[in-house]
Design a protein around this motif. Structure first.
Motif, PDB file in Angstrom:
ATOM      1  N   GLU A 245      19.764  34.946  35.732  1.00  0.00           N
ATOM      2  CA  GLU A 245      19.904  36.817  35.888  1.00  0.00           C
ATOM      3  C   GLU A 245      18.772  37.285  36.284  1.00  0.00           C
ATOM      4  O   GLU A 245      17.593  36.692  35.879  1.00  0.00           O
ATOM      5  CB  GLU A 245      20.525  37.006  34.485  1.00  0.00           C
ATOM      6  CG  GLU A 245      20.442  38.824  34.678  1.00  0.00           C
ATOM      7  CD  GLU A 245      20.254  39.433  33.024  1.00  0.00           C
ATOM      8  OE1 GLU A 245      20.587  40.361  32.815  1.00  0.00           O
ATOM      9  OE2 GLU A 245      20.986  38.481  31.247  1.00  0.00           O
ATOM     10  N   VAL A 246      18.659  37.787  36.897  1.00  0.00           N
ATOM     11  CA  VAL A 246      17.532  39.032  38.059  1.00  0.00           C
ATOM     12  C   VAL A 246      17.227  39.983  36.931  1.00  0.00           C
ATOM     13  O   VAL A 246      18.240  41.063  36.424  1.00  0.00           O
ATOM     14  CB  VAL A 246      18.064  39.635  39.184  1.00  0.00           C
ATOM     15  CG1 VAL A 246      17.057  40.592  39.606  1.00  0.00           C
ATOM     16  CG2 VAL A 246      18.148  38.281  40.275  1.00  0.00           C
ATOM     17  N   GLY A 247      16.161  40.017  36.482  1.00  0.00           N
ATOM     18  CA  GLY A 247      15.980  41.066  35.536  1.00  0.00           C
ATOM     19  C   GLY A 247      15.011  42.339  35.552  1.00  0.00           C
ATOM     20  O   GLY A 247      14.765  43.035  35.230  1.00  0.00           O
TER      21      GLY A 247
ATOM     22  N   LEU B 259      34.561  48.620  39.241  1.00  0.00           N
ATOM     23  CA  LEU B 259      34.683  49.623  38.332  1.00  0.00           C
ATOM     24  C   LEU B 259      33.711  49.341  37.580  1.00  0.00           C
ATOM     25  O   LEU B 259      33.562  47.110  37.152  1.00  0.00           O
ATOM     26  CB  LEU B 259      36.374  49.881  38.317  1.00  0.00           C
ATOM     27  CG  LEU B 259      37.049  50.519  39.491  1.00  0.00           C
ATOM     28  CD1 LEU B 259      38.760  50.335  39.178  1.00  0.00           C
ATOM     29  CD2 LEU B 259      36.620  51.620  39.853  1.00  0.00           C
ATOM     30  N   LYS B 260      33.548  49.593  36.255  1.00  0.00           N
ATOM     31  CA  LYS B 260      33.325  49.181  34.763  1.00  0.00           C
ATOM     32  C   LYS B 260      34.136  47.899  34.350  1.00  0.00           C
ATOM     33  O   LYS B 260      34.901  48.148  34.360  1.00  0.00           O
ATOM     34  CB  LYS B 260      32.552  50.517  34.144  1.00  0.00           C
ATOM     35  CG  LYS B 260      32.200  49.600  32.652  1.00  0.00           C
ATOM     36  CD  LYS B 260      31.932  51.062  31.542  1.00  0.00           C
ATOM     37  CE  LYS B 260      31.831  50.210  30.786  1.00  0.00           C
ATOM     38  NZ  LYS B 260      31.604  51.755  29.322  1.00  0.00           N
ATOM     39  N   GLY B 261      33.339  46.507  34.534  1.00  0.00           N
ATOM     40  CA  GLY B 261      33.554  45.246  34.074  1.00  0.00           C
ATOM     41  C   GLY B 261      34.313  44.917  34.863  1.00  0.00           C
ATOM     42  O   GLY B 261      34.737  43.816  34.285  1.00  0.00           O
ATOM     43  N   GLU B 262      34.619  45.392  36.204  1.00  0.00           N
ATOM     44  CA  GLU B 262      34.864  44.393  37.142  1.00  0.00           C
ATOM     45  C   GLU B 262      33.285  42.675  37.484  1.00  0.00           C
ATOM     46  O   GLU B 262      31.946  43.902  37.463  1.00  0.00           O
ATOM     47  CB  GLU B 262      35.003  44.976  37.868  1.00  0.00           C
ATOM     48  CG  GLU B 262      36.641  45.504  38.029  1.00  0.00           C
ATOM     49  CD  GLU B 262      37.247  46.496  39.096  1.00  0.00           C
ATOM     50  OE1 GLU B 262      38.229  46.030  39.195  1.00  0.00           O
ATOM     51  OE2 GLU B 262      36.673  46.573  39.901  1.00  0.00           O
ATOM     52  N   SER B 263      34.030  42.652  38.091  1.00  0.00           N
ATOM     53  CA  SER B 263      32.498  41.551  38.290  1.00  0.00           C
ATOM     54  C   SER B 263      32.540  40.726  40.651  1.00  0.00           C
ATOM     55  O   SER B 263      34.241  40.588  40.387  1.00  0.00           O
ATOM     56  CB  SER B 263      32.401  39.653  37.874  1.00  0.00           C
ATOM     57  OG  SER B 263      32.483  40.540  36.422  1.00  0.00           O
TER      58      SER B 263
ATOM     59  N   GLN C 192      24.522  44.473  36.910  1.00  0.00           N
ATOM     60  CA  GLN C 192      24.199  43.073  35.791  1.00  0.00           C
ATOM     61  C   GLN C 192      23.907  42.111  37.394  1.00  0.00           C
ATOM     62  O   GLN C 192      25.357  41.564  37.763  1.00  0.00           O
ATOM     63  CB  GLN C 192      25.517  42.662  34.798  1.00  0.00           C
ATOM     64  CG  GLN C 192      24.328  41.329  34.133  1.00  0.00           C
ATOM     65  CD  GLN C 192      25.284  40.644  32.960  1.00  0.00           C
ATOM     66  OE1 GLN C 192      25.651  41.059  32.892  1.00  0.00           O
ATOM     67  NE2 GLN C 192      24.390  40.279  32.223  1.00  0.00           N
ATOM     68  N   LEU C 193      22.929  41.484  37.519  1.00  0.00           N
ATOM     69  CA  LEU C 193      23.027  40.623  39.015  1.00  0.00           C
ATOM     70  C   LEU C 193      22.100  39.211  38.464  1.00  0.00           C
ATOM     71  O   LEU C 193      21.095  38.997  37.863  1.00  0.00           O
ATOM     72  CB  LEU C 193      22.233  41.338  39.780  1.00  0.00           C
ATOM     73  CG  LEU C 193      21.650  40.240  41.307  1.00  0.00           C
ATOM     74  CD1 LEU C 193      23.374  40.630  41.797  1.00  0.00           C
ATOM     75  CD2 LEU C 193      20.502  41.435  41.778  1.00  0.00           C
TER      76      LEU C 193
ATOM     77  N   VAL D  14      23.997  29.306  48.592  1.00  0.00           N
ATOM     78  CA  VAL D  14      23.046  30.609  48.234  1.00  0.00           C
ATOM     79  C   VAL D  14      24.202  31.598  47.002  1.00  0.00           C
ATOM     80  O   VAL D  14      25.411  31.551  47.687  1.00  0.00           O
ATOM     81  CB  VAL D  14      22.354  32.218  48.476  1.00  0.00           C
ATOM     82  CG1 VAL D  14      23.119  31.862  49.516  1.00  0.00           C
ATOM     83  CG2 VAL D  14      21.869  33.062  48.130  1.00  0.00           C
ATOM     84  N   THR D  15      24.809  31.538  46.085  1.00  0.00           N
ATOM     85  CA  THR D  15      25.603  32.709  45.467  1.00  0.00           C
ATOM     86  C   THR D  15      25.146  33.733  44.675  1.00  0.00           C
ATOM     87  O   THR D  15      23.857  33.432  43.385  1.00  0.00           O
ATOM     88  CB  THR D  15      25.842  31.639  43.661  1.00  0.00           C
ATOM     89  OG1 THR D  15      26.721  30.091  44.932  1.00  0.00           O
ATOM     90  CG2 THR D  15      27.550  31.958  43.366  1.00  0.00           C
ATOM     91  N   VAL D  16      25.214  34.360  44.776  1.00  0.00           N
ATOM     92  CA  VAL D  16      25.259  36.244  44.072  1.00  0.00           C
ATOM     93  C   VAL D  16      26.434  36.680  43.479  1.00  0.00           C
ATOM     94  O   VAL D  16      27.547  36.658  43.960  1.00  0.00           O
ATOM     95  CB  VAL D  16      24.733  37.025  45.282  1.00  0.00           C
ATOM     96  CG1 VAL D  16      24.592  38.343  44.832  1.00  0.00           C
ATOM     97  CG2 VAL D  16      23.403  36.590  45.843  1.00  0.00           C
ATOM     98  N   ALA D  17      26.224  36.789  41.979  1.00  0.00           N
ATOM     99  CA  ALA D  17      27.618  37.289  41.115  1.00  0.00           C
ATOM    100  C   ALA D  17      27.194  38.630  40.405  1.00  0.00           C
ATOM    101  O   ALA D  17      25.892  38.916  40.248  1.00  0.00           O
ATOM    102  CB  ALA D  17      27.443  36.299  39.856  1.00  0.00           C
ATOM    103  N   LEU D  18      27.685  39.395  40.631  1.00  0.00           N
ATOM    104  CA  LEU D  18      27.964  40.637  40.073  1.00  0.00           C
ATOM    105  C   LEU D  18      28.526  41.397  39.303  1.00  0.00           C
ATOM    106  O   LEU D  18      29.823  41.358  39.645  1.00  0.00           O
ATOM    107  CB  LEU D  18      27.754  41.668  41.554  1.00  0.00           C
ATOM    108  CG  LEU D  18      26.489  41.820  42.586  1.00  0.00           C
ATOM    109  CD1 LEU D  18      27.323  42.927  43.527  1.00  0.00           C
ATOM    110  CD2 LEU D  18      25.304  41.804  42.317  1.00  0.00           C
ATOM    111  N   THR D  19      28.210  42.591  37.881  1.00  0.00           N
ATOM    112  CA  THR D  19      28.963  43.313  37.529  1.00  0.00           C
ATOM    113  C   THR D  19      28.622  44.291  37.240  1.00  0.00           C
ATOM    114  O   THR D  19      27.411  44.321  36.537  1.00  0.00           O
ATOM    115  CB  THR D  19      28.940  42.164  35.797  1.00  0.00           C
ATOM    116  OG1 THR D  19      29.369  41.138  35.918  1.00  0.00           O
ATOM    117  CG2 THR D  19      30.182  43.182  34.887  1.00  0.00           C
TER     118      THR D  19
END
Length: 277
Positions: free
Chosen positions: A254-256, A223-227, A247-248, A194-199
């Motif tokens: 993408e999880v909306g 912080l804003k803009g960081e992932s 943003q996930l 499982v891979t989860v990416a956050l921004t």
């Protein structure tokens, strides 16, 4: 005979105010937890609020919450877990800390930050049109001058006209369209984990991530803009301090979900998601 105030006038009022009888927020939460027969570990496990923060809040120390927005969210979550009215405790917190915090415009807060302009994609349509126009122009020029591409001139009068074969335009192979970033991300995600990416797309937010063994992968401010990207062979547990700012992406998709600004969310994702855990 004394005409001054009577001794009763100098006595302090013995009537306690309603607010004096009201227990502190931490005391109320602690007493409700004890009355419910719950330990701090059990409350932390059911609410995903870390044990040190639960202890600090029960001592009326909100400095470890990371700000008023997170403190109000933790108070509301803990109140539900021990059977108290969350709105009453949040209102008490607002009374004791200067009222409900007003929303802060994102632009002044992060005025020093600059959003990097996205790289412009090549205009393949314009390039194809230009190539076709060039080929057509070359063919027209060749036919008009009566040449076969070898530099010969047109036949003079009285000579036998030479049969010339017009040059065939070279077919231009259209360039492969640039793959969509989301499609590339999905193809690049391993299928056995499982891979989860956050921004943090709108503003900063506190986040926490754990693997399937409960090991802490990250706990801090994004912080804003960081992932951040987290992977595990079975599952990822997330706590988002301000879910509306994030943003996930889960397993490349993408999880909306429409999360509210300042909303605390606790999520779990596995290899079969995206589905809210």
């Amino acid at each position: 005979m004394s005409i001054g105030n009577s001794p009763e006038d100098d006595r302090p009022s013995l009537e306690p105010s309603v607010e004096d009888d009201r227990p502190s927020i931490g005391r109320a939460l602690q007493q409700a937890r004890v009355d419910a027969g719950l330990t701090v570990d059990e409350v932390s496990g059911s609410t995903r609020v870390r044990i040190p923060i639960v202890h600090a809040i029960e001592q009326d120390d909100f400095s470890r919450c990371g700000g008023d927005v997170y403190a109000r969210g933790h108070i509301r979550t803990l109140a539900r877990a021990v059977g108290l009215d969350p709105d009453a405790l949040v209102a008490q917190y607002d009374d004791e800390h200067g009222g409900r915090p007003a929303p802060t415009p994102a632009a002044p807060l992060f005025e020093a930050e600059r959003i990097r302009p996205e790289a412009r994609r090549p205009n393949w349509t314009a390039a194809m049109v230009a190539a076709i126009v060039a080929v057509v122009g070359f063919v027209g020029f060749t036919l008009f001058n009566g040449t076969d591409g070898s530099g010969g001139s047109r036949d003079v009068a009285g000579s036998t006209p030479a049969t010339t074969k017009p040059a065939k335009p070279t077919p231009t192979k259209p360039a492969d369209p640039k793959p969509d970033p989301s499609d590339s991300a999905i193809a690049a995600v391993p299928q056995d984990q499982v891979t989860v990416a956050l921004t943090a797309k709108d503003r900063k937010s506190w986040i926490s991530a754990k693997d399937h063994n409960g090991r802490l992968l990250f706990d801090g401010l994004l912080l804003k803009g960081e992932s951040k990207t987290f992977t595990d062979k079975e599952k990822i547990d997330l706590v988002l301090g301000d879910a509306g700012a994030m943003q996930l992406f889960v397993n490349g998709k993408e999880v909306g979900d429409e999360f509210q600004a300042g909303q605390v969310q606790r999520l779990t994702y596995t290899k079969g998601d995206p589905e809210v855990g």
